[in-house]
Design an enzyme around this catalytic site. Structure first.
Site, PDB file in Angstrom:
ATOM      1  CE  LYS A  31      -2.106   2.470   3.397  1.00  0.00           C
ATOM      2  NZ  LYS A  31      -3.099   3.007   4.337  1.00  0.00           N
ATOM      3  CG  ASP A  59      -5.538   4.279   1.320  1.00  0.00           C
ATOM      4  OD1 ASP A  59      -6.624   4.743   0.926  1.00  0.00           O
ATOM      5  OD2 ASP A  59      -5.281   4.043   2.523  1.00  0.00           O
ATOM      6  CE  LYS A  61      -8.211   6.602   3.972  1.00  0.00           C
ATOM      7  NZ  LYS A  61      -6.810   6.151   3.900  1.00  0.00           N
ATOM      8  CG  ASP A  64     -11.425  17.702  -6.177  1.00  0.00           C
ATOM      9  OD1 ASP A  64     -12.276  18.527  -6.571  1.00  0.00           O
ATOM     10  OD2 ASP A  64     -10.255  18.011  -5.903  1.00  0.00           O
ATOM     11  CB  THR A 116     -11.597   3.838  12.394  1.00  0.00           C
ATOM     12  OG1 THR A 116     -10.306   4.026  11.851  1.00  0.00           O
ATOM     13  CG2 THR A 116     -12.270   2.646  11.749  1.00  0.00           C
ATOM     14  NE  ARG A 208       1.627   1.498  13.341  1.00  0.00           N
ATOM     15  CZ  ARG A 208       0.759   2.193  14.050  1.00  0.00           C
ATOM     16  NH1 ARG A 208       1.187   3.082  14.918  1.00  0.00           N
ATOM     17  NH2 ARG A 208      -0.544   2.016  13.879  1.00  0.00           N
TER      18      ARG A 208
HETATM   19  O1  C5P Z   1       0.787   0.103  11.192  1.00  0.00           O
HETATM   20  P1  C5P Z   1      -0.637  -0.356  11.074  1.00  0.00           P
HETATM   21  O2  C5P Z   1      -0.770  -1.847  10.819  1.00  0.00           O
HETATM   22  O3  C5P Z   1      -1.500   0.126  12.194  1.00  0.00           O
HETATM   23  O4  C5P Z   1      -1.111   0.361   9.735  1.00  0.00           O
HETATM   24  C1  C5P Z   1      -2.354   0.202   9.239  1.00  0.00           C
HETATM   25  C2  C5P Z   1      -2.550   0.957   7.958  1.00  0.00           C
HETATM   26  O5  C5P Z   1      -3.939   1.037   7.726  1.00  0.00           O
HETATM   27  C3  C5P Z   1      -2.065   2.394   7.983  1.00  0.00           C
HETATM   28  O6  C5P Z   1      -1.632   2.717   6.662  1.00  0.00           O
HETATM   29  C4  C5P Z   1      -3.270   3.193   8.368  1.00  0.00           C
HETATM   30  O7  C5P Z   1      -3.297   4.484   7.813  1.00  0.00           O
HETATM   31  C5  C5P Z   1      -4.388   2.375   7.747  1.00  0.00           C
HETATM   32  N1  C5P Z   1      -5.673   2.513   8.422  1.00  0.00           N
HETATM   33  C6  C5P Z   1      -5.909   2.116   9.729  1.00  0.00           C
HETATM   34  N2  C5P Z   1      -7.141   2.203  10.280  1.00  0.00           N
HETATM   35  C7  C5P Z   1      -8.117   2.682   9.569  1.00  0.00           C
HETATM   36  C8  C5P Z   1      -7.920   3.082   8.262  1.00  0.00           C
HETATM   37  C9  C5P Z   1      -6.666   2.965   7.714  1.00  0.00           C
HETATM   38  O8  C5P Z   1      -5.017   1.674  10.421  1.00  0.00           O
HETATM   39  N3  C5P Z   1      -9.300   2.727  10.109  1.00  0.00           N
END
Ligand code: C5P
Length: 229
Positions: A31, A59, A61, A64, A116, A208
């Site tokens: 992503k 991604d 988003k 527009d 979220t 992460r």
């Molecule tokens: O590091 P982590 O696994 O938390 O990353 C999750 C990815 O998903 C990030 O790119 C974050 O922006 C995205 N994301 C999220 N929760 C959401 C929407 C998107 O963690 N509700």
């Protein structure tokens, strides 16, 4: 079918992104979000697709006027992105324009329903939508698919309720995933890869737990095994 893993390249440079991709050779989907895109731009997306040979979830988003979203969606197709995102609240004309722009390509348009980070109170007092987040998510998901989205991005806790309104066909991509062995970080309501896959996600997005793991290849392997259980 087991969900596929997308590694989120939430990084600040092309050098770091390439190192992360090389450290996780078994992952086929990556992503690129606003963080990396605003640092490295379209040329990196093209390189990731053409030269490195991975599938790209771009991604950005988009939200527009329909004409602008249409051009941005077409540009994403030209970069080789296989999944792109638009905000469901952009409305019917905007989503239909994005869908039309990707017709004839492999690119799929996903709608983001309610972020979220938005609570019932934010939705009511700041945005002016007088329905709970859970209802807004269902409404946006149903409408977005009716208007032409191929799928939605959803919290793993929303998968079943979204399947109720859109059926089995549309693609569901879920972030908010934490394997049992990883730390939660700032994710408050997460599920394991196994649970998300069993609930019916088509893709899970993990950042992460892979990027910060001492052995990212092992982390990818462990997550992929869980997705197949
Ligand atoms: O590091 P982590 O696994 O938390 O990353 C999750 C990815 O998903 C990030 O790119 C974050 O922006 C995205 N994301 C999220 N929760 C959401 C929407 C998107 O963690 N509700």
């Amino acid at each position: 079918m087991a969900a596929k893993l997308i590694t989120a390249l939430d990084l600040n440079s092309e050098r770091e992104a390439v190192a992360a991709i090389e450290a996780a050779p078994d992952c086929q989907w990556f992503k690129v979000g606003l963080q990396l895109f605003t640092r490295c731009g379209p040329s990196f997306v093209q390189r990731l697709n053409n030269e490195i040979g991975k599938n790209v979830f771009l991604d950005l988003k988009l939200h527009d006027i329909p004409n602008t979203v249409s051009h941005a969606a077409k540009a994403s197709v030209d970069l080789g992105a296989k999944l792109i995102t638009v905000h469901a609240c952009g409305g019917e004309a905007m989503i239909a324009a994005a869908r039309k722009a990707v017709e004839g390509s492999e690119t799929r348009v996903l709608a983001v329903t309610v972020l979220t980070s938005i609570t019932d109170v934010t939705l009511r007092d700041e945005i002016g939508i007088h329905e709970p987040v859970a209802e807004a998510v269902r409404r946006y998901a149903r409408c977005a698919v009716e208007w032409g989205a191929h799928g939605v991005v959803a919290s793993p806790h929303e998968i079943e309720t979204i399947r109720e309104v859109v059926g089995d066909g549309p693609v569901i991509v879920t972030p908010g995933i934490r394997p049992a062995w990883a730390s939660a970080g700032d994710q408050a309501r997460f599920t394991t890869p196994r649970e998300a896959s069993q609930r019916g996600a088509d893709f899970v997005v993990v950042g992460r737990p892979i990027l910060e793991h001492s052995d990212p290849a092992a982390a990818v392997k462990a997550i992929q095994e869980e997705l197949h259980e």
